[in-house]
Write an enzyme that holds these catalytic residues in place. Structure first.
Site, PDB file in Angstrom:
ATOM      1  N   LYS A 251       8.089   5.179   4.277  1.00 31.91           N
ATOM      2  CA  LYS A 251       8.070   6.640   4.084  1.00 31.91           C
ATOM      3  C   LYS A 251       9.375   7.108   3.445  1.00 31.91           C
ATOM      4  O   LYS A 251       9.377   7.950   2.549  1.00 31.91           O
ATOM      5  CB  LYS A 251       7.849   7.357   5.420  1.00 31.91           C
ATOM      6  CG  LYS A 251       6.494   7.084   6.047  1.00 31.91           C
ATOM      7  CD  LYS A 251       5.371   7.723   5.243  1.00 31.91           C
ATOM      8  CE  LYS A 251       4.015   7.478   5.827  1.00 31.91           C
ATOM      9  NZ  LYS A 251       2.924   7.983   5.009  1.00 31.91           N
TER      10      LYS A 251
ATOM     11  N   SER B 208       6.972  11.105   7.656  1.00 26.25           N
ATOM     12  CA  SER B 208       6.914  10.929   9.107  1.00 26.25           C
ATOM     13  C   SER B 208       8.292  11.106   9.730  1.00 26.25           C
ATOM     14  O   SER B 208       9.320  10.806   9.088  1.00 26.25           O
ATOM     15  CB  SER B 208       6.410   9.512   9.400  1.00 26.25           C
ATOM     16  OG  SER B 208       6.602   9.189  10.749  1.00 26.25           O
TER      17      SER B 208
ATOM     18  N   ASN C  85       0.822  -1.226   0.000  1.00 27.09           N
ATOM     19  CA  ASN C  85       0.000   0.000   0.000  1.00 27.09           C
ATOM     20  C   ASN C  85       0.848   1.266   0.000  1.00 27.09           C
ATOM     21  O   ASN C  85       0.587   2.198  -0.763  1.00 27.09           O
ATOM     22  CB  ASN C  85      -0.928   0.008   1.221  1.00 27.09           C
ATOM     23  CG  ASN C  85      -1.910   1.163   1.158  1.00 27.09           C
ATOM     24  OD1 ASN C  85      -2.868   1.131   0.398  1.00 27.09           O
ATOM     25  ND2 ASN C  85      -1.653   2.216   1.913  1.00 27.09           N
TER      26      ASN C  85
ATOM     27  N   TYR D 131       7.186   0.669   8.530  1.00 23.54           N
ATOM     28  CA  TYR D 131       6.441   1.911   8.283  1.00 23.54           C
ATOM     29  C   TYR D 131       7.401   3.064   7.973  1.00 23.54           C
ATOM     30  O   TYR D 131       7.242   3.780   6.979  1.00 23.54           O
ATOM     31  CB  TYR D 131       5.581   2.242   9.507  1.00 23.54           C
ATOM     32  CG  TYR D 131       4.964   3.614   9.464  1.00 23.54           C
ATOM     33  CD1 TYR D 131       3.828   3.863   8.706  1.00 23.54           C
ATOM     34  CD2 TYR D 131       5.535   4.691  10.178  1.00 23.54           C
ATOM     35  CE1 TYR D 131       3.266   5.138   8.665  1.00 23.54           C
ATOM     36  CE2 TYR D 131       4.981   5.952  10.137  1.00 23.54           C
ATOM     37  CZ  TYR D 131       3.851   6.176   9.377  1.00 23.54           C
ATOM     38  OH  TYR D 131       3.308   7.433   9.325  1.00 23.54           O
TER      39      TYR D 131
HETATM   40  N1  UFG Z   1       1.533   5.229  24.835  1.00 22.06           N
HETATM   41  C1  UFG Z   1       1.237   4.717  26.097  1.00 22.06           C
HETATM   42  N2  UFG Z   1       0.070   4.031  26.241  1.00 22.06           N
HETATM   43  C2  UFG Z   1      -0.827   3.843  25.235  1.00 22.06           C
HETATM   44  C3  UFG Z   1      -0.516   4.387  23.957  1.00 22.06           C
HETATM   45  C4  UFG Z   1       0.669   5.056  23.798  1.00 22.06           C
HETATM   46  O1  UFG Z   1       2.014   4.859  27.028  1.00 22.06           O
HETATM   47  O2  UFG Z   1      -1.870   3.206  25.463  1.00 22.06           O
HETATM   48  C5  UFG Z   1       2.776   5.976  24.647  1.00 22.06           C
HETATM   49  C6  UFG Z   1       3.695   5.327  23.613  1.00 22.06           C
HETATM   50  O3  UFG Z   1       4.486   4.345  24.224  1.00 22.06           O
HETATM   51  C7  UFG Z   1       4.481   6.551  23.131  1.00 22.06           C
HETATM   52  C8  UFG Z   1       3.498   7.715  23.248  1.00 22.06           C
HETATM   53  O4  UFG Z   1       2.463   7.245  24.116  1.00 22.06           O
HETATM   54  O5  UFG Z   1       5.545   6.793  23.995  1.00 22.06           O
HETATM   55  C9  UFG Z   1       2.872   8.101  21.930  1.00 22.06           C
HETATM   56  O6  UFG Z   1       2.330   6.943  21.309  1.00 22.06           O
HETATM   57  P1  UFG Z   1       1.354   7.000  20.047  1.00 22.06           P
HETATM   58  O7  UFG Z   1       1.026   5.579  19.708  1.00 22.06           O
HETATM   59  O8  UFG Z   1       0.249   7.942  20.311  1.00 22.06           O
HETATM   60  O9  UFG Z   1       2.257   7.664  18.920  1.00 22.06           O
HETATM   61  P2  UFG Z   1       3.662   7.181  18.323  1.00 22.06           P
HETATM   62  O10 UFG Z   1       4.666   8.195  18.773  1.00 22.06           O
HETATM   63  O11 UFG Z   1       3.975   5.782  18.609  1.00 22.06           O
HETATM   64  O12 UFG Z   1       3.346   7.212  16.777  1.00 22.06           O
HETATM   65  C10 UFG Z   1       3.354   8.392  16.030  1.00 22.06           C
HETATM   66  C11 UFG Z   1       2.448   8.242  14.818  1.00 22.06           C
HETATM   67  C12 UFG Z   1       3.003   7.206  13.871  1.00 22.06           C
HETATM   68  C13 UFG Z   1       4.420   7.543  13.541  1.00 22.06           C
HETATM   69  C14 UFG Z   1       5.232   7.688  14.772  1.00 22.06           C
HETATM   70  C15 UFG Z   1       6.619   8.109  14.451  1.00 22.06           C
HETATM   71  O13 UFG Z   1       1.158   7.883  15.213  1.00 22.06           O
HETATM   72  O14 UFG Z   1       2.214   7.174  12.700  1.00 22.06           O
HETATM   73  O15 UFG Z   1       4.656   8.668  15.612  1.00 22.06           O
HETATM   74  O16 UFG Z   1       7.485   7.727  15.452  1.00 22.06           O
HETATM   75  F1  UFG Z   1       4.997   6.597  12.796  1.00 22.06           F
END
Ligand code: UFG
Length: 322
Positions: free
Chosen positions: A146, A118, A93, A142
């Site tokens: 990108k 990203s 995709n 992912y």
């Molecule tokens: N987190 C928790 N508990 C949860 C969900 C998330 O502690 O239930 C923490 C994660 O460990 C992380 C932070 O919250 O430290 C942010 O997590 P998210 O899943 O909200 O976001 P990410 O940083 O993992 O992901 C984002 C985008 C992705 C992208 C990424 C790049 O959503 O698309 O940043 O690093 F790829």
């Protein structure tokens, strides 16, 4: 004549917020979206074509019927964890179909492309805040998807009549509840909606690790309001039309908040305490991701105006309670 922008994935979270703003600013919007997360799209700011952005027959008919001035591409799979367990689907995709789309677009003489990249292209940062010259070392399929598309865009822009802007998003957050635009992922994995739902339903919120190398031990991220993200796309489009020059920009606020800081802000906004439990680290998470956003500020004159934490949480909560 009004300029027309084709928005791939324009029914989704960031795409719909961007399409709305572009239409408000006087542009004609056509969306191609498979509606995989939604059954319907209740908005009148765009013409919606339901279908796959790599369906060549569909694209031929769209490019023949409309004079497209630019394409914005939001139609990617985003869940980092799934990209690890199902890389084939992600490469298909996010990479193969994107290249196929670009080939059709170029064949039809469309010259401007805005790509949702990203901060995942940088992987584990060696320096924070992260600027655009930071080394690329994506750690997930992912992030690699990108980066591969960014390389394809570089080569295509050299060889063909194509100009592009790649926007490397940090953490998109917040909503525009007044216009019925917000986040609706299935399953939801992002911290803010999960945290707000946990508080509301009196369920446990899981912190994924509190032993990171940060002041309070939890991960720090640069949360950017989706309306500020949308504005960057508008400015990127106008830059491409005027300057006809390809660019790559980080798109974040330059400020980071820890998971614990988010919890405190959410509790305050909801007027209720959260039940917290600390779990193991989530695979692939890094300590700190904060954008150095000097480049986008100076070249596009982009300035975030919605991205303070209270505003992000307030709008996200209103969206959750809609
Ligand atoms: N987190 C928790 N508990 C949860 C969900 C998330 O502690 O239930 C923490 C994660 O460990 C992380 C932070 O919250 O430290 C942010 O997590 P998210 O899943 O909200 O976001 P990410 O940083 O993992 O992901 C984002 C985008 C992705 C992208 C990424 C790049 O959503 O698309 O940043 O690093 F790829």
């Amino acid at each position: 004549m009004k300029k027309t922008i084709l928005v791939l994935g324009g029914a989704g979270y960031i795409g719909s917020n961007t399409a709305y703003l572009l239409n408000q600013r006087g542009y004609e919007i056509i969306i191609i979206d498979k509606l995989i997360y939604k059954q319907k799209f209740d908005h009148d700011f765009a013409k919606l074509i339901v279908g796959d952005f790599a369906d060549t027959n569909l694209l031929e008919s769209v490019f023949e019927k409309y004079k497209i001035d630019a394409v914005m591409h939001f139609a990617a799979f985003i869940e980092v964890g799934v990209s690890v367990t199902n890389p084939a689907e992600f490469y298909d995709n996010n990479v193969v179909k994107t290249i196929k789309f670009l080939d059709t677009m170029i064949k039809h003489g469309v010259k401007n492309f805005i790509f949702s990249s990203s901060c995942a292209v940088y992987g584990n940062p060696v320096k924070v805040p992260i600027d655009e010259a930071h080394p690329y070392a994506p750690i997930s399929p992912y992030g690699k998807n990108k980066l591969i598309v960014e390389y394809v865009l570089q080569d295509y822009a050299q060889a063909y009549d194509l100009k592009y802007i790649s926007l490397r998003y940090f953490n998109a957050a917040g909503a525009d509840p007044k216009n019925n635009l917000g986040e609706q992922h299935i399953p939801e994995t992002h911290i803010i909606p999960l945290l707000l739902r946990a508080i509301k339903n009196k369920k446990t919120f899981k912190i994924f690790g509190d032993d990171y190398n940060t002041p309070d031990g939890t991960c720090i991220r640069d949360y950017i309001h989706v309306k500020d993200l949308a504005l960057a796309h508008l400015l990127a489009f106008e830059y491409l039309i005027k300057e006809k020059k390809s660019q790559v920009f980080n798109l974040g606020t330059g400020h980071g908040y820890s998971v614990k800081e988010l919890i405190t802000a959410a509790e305050k906004e909801a007027g209720q305490e959260a039940n917290i439990e600390v779990f193991a680290r989530r695979a692939g998470d890094v300590d700190t991701l904060i954008a150095d956003n000097k480049k986008i500020k100076s070249i596009l004159n982009w300035e975030p105006s919605y991205s303070n934490l209270e505003n992000i949480i307030h709008s996200a909560l209103e969206w959750e309670n809609r």
